[in-house]
Design an enzyme around this catalytic site. Structure first.
Site, PDB file in Angstrom:
ATOM      1  N   ASP A  52      -1.865  -0.816  -3.729  1.00  0.00           N
ATOM      2  CA  ASP A  52      -3.417  -0.024  -3.971  1.00  0.00           C
ATOM      3  C   ASP A  52      -3.591  -0.727  -5.519  1.00  0.00           C
ATOM      4  OD1 ASP A  52      -4.510   1.489  -2.046  1.00  0.00           O
ATOM      5  OD2 ASP A  52      -3.078   3.261  -2.925  1.00  0.00           O
ATOM      6  N   TYR A 112       9.488   1.684  -0.946  1.00  0.00           N
ATOM      7  CA  TYR A 112       9.093   2.311  -2.401  1.00  0.00           C
ATOM      8  C   TYR A 112       9.984   2.480  -2.926  1.00  0.00           C
ATOM      9  CZ  TYR A 112       4.486   0.269  -0.293  1.00  0.00           C
ATOM     10  OH  TYR A 112       2.980  -0.359  -0.043  1.00  0.00           O
TER      11      TYR A 112
END
Length: 252
Positions: A52, A112
């Site tokens: 994002d 992540y």
């Protein structure tokens, strides 16, 4: 045509995410434009994920197809590409792969990292989220263990996301303390690590935000379990800032 994998990293601060958008500068578009110029043919690249706006990648993999004779030397192409790209994108290597390899669909897991610090530190603010209230990381780790397994994670998926399924298989989720001896390392730092076969849009930031709600006593472990099992996105916590999130590993 020959398929090539690119291994790269980038600072996402100046980009509207990875994927090309009509009204925003993206990492994908920046690399495609440079490769098209260098190889003198239209190049489309496909990334292993779609980070994002503002999110970073310490490891990203992408692939592209090109006429084999135009890529005579992968090391030289990586060198020239680095010279052309801005400083916030780094190419670590380019290598030929089989035509059946796909940067996104051949990946079996992604990891992540999310960074949090709870003491003011001028050296951490760009890549770590400063939290101004005490957090119970032991309790947050108990909640994080509830994430492990294959389940429906729709409660952490951004509303309106175009996905065929919200089922993911999380194989690891935990917080760990970061210890350092230098001034730039201080600040009561913690790292959240999460690994899964796939992630939904905005999923990691929503997960961290909900775990922080557990750590500050806004919701209980039972509340967290209930959100996981029956909740919607509006039941989960707020999304934490993107600048402290890194795509850190991809396995094939």
């Amino acid at each position: 045509m020959q398929r090539y994998f690119i291994h790269l990293s980038y600072d996402g601060a100046n980009y509207h995410g990875w994927q090309i958008q009509p009204n925003g500068n993206t990492v994908e578009e920046t690399i495609e434009r440079a490769l098209t110029t260098l190889l003198r043919q239209p190049i489309d690249i496909t990334g292993a994920g779609r980070t994002d706006t503002g999110v970073n990648a310490s490891m990203m993999v992408a692939h592209f197809d090109a006429d084999e004779h135009t890529v005579a030397d992968c090391k030289q192409l990586a060198y020239r590409l680095n010279r052309m790209l801005p400083r916030d994108i780094a190419i670590h290597g380019i290598s030929p792969v089989g035509s059946d390899m796909h940067a996104r669909f051949s990946a079996i897991s992604r990891t992540y990292h999310y960074y949090i610090h709870t003491t003011k530190n001028p050296f951490l603010g760009r890549y770590s989220w400063e939290v101004h209230y005490p957090l119970d990381f032991q309790l947050m780790n108990e909640a994080a263990q509830m994430l492990v397994g294959e389940r429906d994670f729709k409660c952490f998926c951004k509303a309106g996301a175009d996905v065929k399924t919200t089922i993911c298989n999380v194989t690891d989720a935990h917080f760990e303390r970061i210890d350092g001896n230098f001034a730039e390392d201080r600040g009561d730092r913690h790292l959240f690590v999460i690994t899964a076969n796939r992630f939904l849009r905005n999923m990691v930031r929503a997960v961290v935000g909900t775990l922080v709600d557990v750590g500050r006593g806004r919701i209980t472990l039972d509340d967290f379990q209930r959100i996981l099992e029956t909740g919607s996105r509006s039941d989960a916590g707020e999304s934490v800032p993107g600048y402290a999130l890194f795509l850190s590993d991809i396995k094939y």
